[in-house]
Design a protein around this motif. Structure first.
Motif, short mmCIF file in Angstrom:
data_model
loop_
_atom_site.label_atom_id
_atom_site.label_comp_id
_atom_site.label_asym_id
_atom_site.label_seq_id
_atom_site.Cartn_x
_atom_site.Cartn_y
_atom_site.Cartn_z
N GLN A 177 0.81 -1.29 0.04
CA GLN A 177 -0.01 -0.02 0.00
C GLN A 177 0.87 1.13 0.22
N GLY A 178 0.52 2.27 -0.89
CA GLY A 178 1.24 3.43 -0.97
C GLY A 178 0.71 4.40 0.02
N LYS A 179 0.52 5.91 -0.47
CA LYS A 179 0.02 6.75 0.58
C LYS A 179 -1.39 6.46 1.10
N LEU A 199 4.76 10.29 6.26
CA LEU A 199 4.52 11.35 7.23
C LEU A 199 3.27 12.13 6.86
N PRO A 200 2.35 12.47 7.76
CA PRO A 200 1.16 13.31 7.28
C PRO A 200 1.99 14.65 6.82
N ALA A 201 0.93 15.29 5.70
CA ALA A 201 1.30 16.53 5.01
C ALA A 201 1.88 17.49 5.96
N ARG A 202 1.02 17.78 7.05
CA ARG A 202 1.38 18.87 7.69
C ARG A 202 2.64 18.89 8.79
N THR A 203 3.19 17.39 8.95
CA THR A 203 4.37 17.12 9.69
C THR A 203 5.43 17.25 8.58
N GLY A 220 6.47 22.42 -1.90
CA GLY A 220 5.20 22.48 -2.82
C GLY A 220 4.61 21.06 -2.76
N ASN A 221 5.25 20.00 -2.64
CA ASN A 221 4.56 18.68 -2.65
C ASN A 221 3.56 18.39 -1.69
N ALA A 222 4.14 18.78 -0.43
CA ALA A 222 3.25 18.71 0.76
C ALA A 222 2.10 19.60 0.64
N HIS A 223 2.30 20.71 0.25
CA HIS A 223 1.27 21.60 0.11
C HIS A 223 0.22 21.03 -0.65
N ASP A 229 -0.40 17.96 -1.56
CA ASP A 229 -1.08 16.75 -0.85
C ASP A 229 -2.13 17.08 -0.13
N LEU A 230 -1.99 18.61 0.59
CA LEU A 230 -3.16 19.05 1.51
C LEU A 230 -4.17 19.55 0.83
#
Length: 686
Positions: free
Chosen positions: A193-195, A522-526, A555-558, A560-561
């Motif tokens: 399982q991925g994300k 990791l969660p995006a905010r973390t 940018g990737n993390a934002h 994802d949010l």
């Protein structure tokens, strides 16, 4: 002639098996020995795993209704009796790790708790084998986990599909969230399982669907509170759960089983089983009372007496009685429930006997979770040449095992410092000890080496993931195994990056070196917190290339949010830096990210422009991964615009590369491409 005869052969028995049979019988040691027609002292030798003659084993076999006394032997004794062959053994099958059978062995000298075990087993079996939930609560060190494991083994026949153990880390600085626990369970069944969703509410349907219809037993160990556990136990029957916690959890529809300290008779029996037949019952009762009859304290006390014959029991009792006066930090606590007193006594004995070893034990307090010998060698700065000296580390760890100062898990070959031992280890030299002056520097150095090592572990996990094929799962598994240590290792550079150059460098390196694995785990905010620290560190160090990489990952993390506008801002900053420093790979990555994000906003014209530029650079520098992603994304945009036939060549090039590296998406992409071809033909014929 007298004395000329040979001694009778003796063999070591399977003490665990015989101990379990004695406990199941409900008989005392005296009565069980009588039933077996052997002496009480002989039975105590058997329960201690000491060698006895075959006649004794034969009597035990008759009592236990076992066909032959050979079946009562310990595993290593059976091997001695096996016929020896000069031929090499045939090659065995490859080692297969069963991720769904996670129960550790029952503690060998588990004592008492019969009533609580029966109640828990009844709750878990439920009506008609439907499963259930058993919540076990009690103070730290009272034996909740040991009882949970014992009961889990007793009812495991009702849960053949899986037996999982999840440490919720409720007493740590970073307890596992409900979402993280759900993700752990999902990945145990589906490691590919991925994300996964970050929010528990979004992950809950998948979690329930994975468990639906399965006879699974999950031990949720060391829970913090209701919020952490309530959603986890809502999976419907036939799944079953055992929850352990120091807190009294008010879980809907769940009956709690309270675990108190051992009754006096069981406390005495536990101590007697550890120290053997020496010492009087009155002396051991006094030790048990001073330990508050807490199982963890009893085990430490019993091991201390067994391993230190120079300490008489009266001397040990006097030392326990004086503990509150020697350790100011324990003043005011009730002595009948004071496990710290016993643990501190073991630490004080180490400090007195071997201060240098005590310094190394103190440094183990930097580990928030279990660890291997390589990590210990790094933290202790033990080297042979440039490599960690794991042999020396194992020698030292063995000394701590002998003193019951650490724990060892044989199946995983990993060590751990118990929750209650960690603060005691950190304060090993408290007071006026001459080595106390060096404690701060010693721990600071250990934390720095710990952080550097787990940054390297994170980088190794990321490198494995990028290799593709089977290494994808190996990389994710490495991260999952070391997640608690990796995340704790990040705390040091995060806190020290403005005052310590090495912390600044680690703050820069870790988020970027582990970017791919962190984006999945990791969660995006973390991730954003990690990456903002990396950007700041890069700017302090004047590292423009690193700054650009961190901005791209931000940018990737934002994205994802779901904040595409913020993501574009960071991608544009990365693009500017890449062009300034001539970083063509970084420029290509930024262009690809801008294309994907503009497409998500519906700006297909901009997306195609960015993808075209991305393809030019990828082909120029030989970036096959980048070219493949751009090809697939270009195909998606063209299909969206109704240009089906134009999209096919881009998708075909992408699939060809994924097939060459054995990517996990190949089969899905083949099916997608087949569907796209059919749709293109239908569009043309229509």
């Amino acid at each position: 002639m007298a004395g000329s005869g040979r001694s009778r052969p003796s063999y070591k028995p399977d003490a665990d098996l015989i101990r379990q049979e004695r406990e199941r019988s409900g008989l005392s040691i005296v009565d069980f020995a009588a039933e077996c027609k052997i002496g009480e002292k002989t039975l105590l030798k058997v329960l201690a795993g000491e060698a006895v003659d075959f006649a004794t084993l034969d009597k035990l076999a008759a009592k236990l209704k076992i066909n032959h006394w050979h079946e009562l032997l310990a595993v290593e004794e059976r091997a001695k009796l096996a016929p020896v062959s000069s031929a090499p053994p045939p090659p065995g099958p490859p080692l297969v790790v069963n991720r769904l059978a996670q129960l550790p062995a029952v503690v060998a000298d588990f004592t008492g708790r019969a009533d609580e075990a029966r109640r828990m087993a009844a709750l878990l079996r439920g009506d008609g084998g439907r499963g259930g939930v058993s919540a076990l609560r009690g103070m730290g060190g009272v034996g909740k986990t040991s009882l949970a494991v014992k009961v889990a083994h007793e009812v495991r026949d009702r849960f053949p599909d899986a037996q999982l153990v999840v440490d919720l880390r409720g007493t740590s600085d970073q307890p596992m969230t409900a979402a993280e626990a759900m993700a752990r369970v999902v990945r145990d069944f589906h490691p590919e399982q991925g994300k996964l969703p970050d929010a528990a509410a979004d992950l809950l349907p998948l979690y329930r669907s994975v468990l639906a219809g399965k006879r699974v037993l999950i031990v949720l160990d060391n829970a913090k509170d209701e919020d952490q556990v309530q959603l986890l136990v809502t999976a419907p029957p036939p799944a079953g759960f055992i929850v352990t916690s120091r807190a009294a959890l008010a879980l809907d529809g769940v009956e709690a089983v309270r675990l108190d300290v051992l009754p006096p008779a069981e406390a005495l029996a536990l101590l007697r089983g550890i120290v053997g037949p020496k010492e009087t019952d009155a002396e051991l009762r006094a030790v048990a009372d001073l330990c508050g009859r807490l199982p963890l304290a009893l085990r430490v006390a019993g091991d201390f007496l067994r391993l230190h014959p120079n300490w008489s029991v009266p001397r040990y009792i006097a030392a326990l009685a004086d503990e509150a006066q020697r350790l100011e930090r324990l003043k005011g606590k009730a002595k009948d429930k004071d496990v710290e007193a016993v643990l501190s006594l073991s630490a004080a004995e180490l400090v007195k006997a071997n201060p240098e070893q005590a310094e190394r034990w103190q440094m183990l307090s930097v580990f928030p979770a279990d660890f291997n010998a390589v990590a210990v060698a790094v933290v202790w700065d033990l080297k042979t040449g440039d490599e960690p000296d794991t042999d020396m580390a194992v020698d030292e760890l063995t000394a701590f095992l002998d003193r019951s100062l650490i724990e060892y898990d044989e199946p995983t070959d990993r060590y751990s410092l118990h929750d209650l031992m960690r603060p005691i280890a950190r304060d090993s030299f408290a007071g006026d000890h001459p080595r106390q002056a060096g404690t701060a520097d010693r721990l600071r150095g250990a934390e720095r080496r710990f952080a550097r090592h787990y940054c390297e572990v994170l980088a190794a996990a990321n490198d494995l993931y990028l290799k593709g094929h089977d290494d994808v799962l190996k990389g994710l598994a490495l991260y999952d195994w070391e997640a608690a240590n990796i995340q704790a290792g990040w705390n040091w550079p995060r806190e020290k990056r403005t005052i310590d150059l090495r912390a600044t460098e680690l703050s820069r390196d870790c988020p970027n070196k582990g970017a791919h694995v962190l984006s999945l785990r990791l969660p995006a905010r973390t991730q954003i917190v990690w990456l903002e620290g990396s950007v700041e560190a890069c700017r302090r160090l004047g590292d423009r290339r690193g700054e650009g990489a961190a901005l791209g990952n931000l940018g990737n993390a934002h994205r994802d949010l779901g904040d595409a506008r913020a993501a574009i801002t960071f991608y544009e900053q990365r693009l500017v830096i890449a062009r300034e420093i001539g970083d063509r790979r970084g420029e290509g990555n930024a262009l690809g990210s801008l294309g994907s994000t503009h497409y998500s906003l519906g700006d297909t014209r901009a997306a195609i422009t960015f993808y075209e530029q991305r393809l030019v650079i990828a082909r120029e520098i030989g970036d096959r991964h980048g070219e493949t992603n751009a090809n697939w994304n270009m195909a998606i945009v063209l299909r969206y615009l109704g240009r089906h036939r134009e999209a096919i060549p881009f998708a075909e090039q992408s699939l060809a590369f994924f097939e060459s590296i054995g990517h996990s998406c190949v089969e899905e992409d083949r099916q997608t491409l087949a569907r796209w071809r059919a749709e293109a033909e239908a569009a043309e014929s229509g």
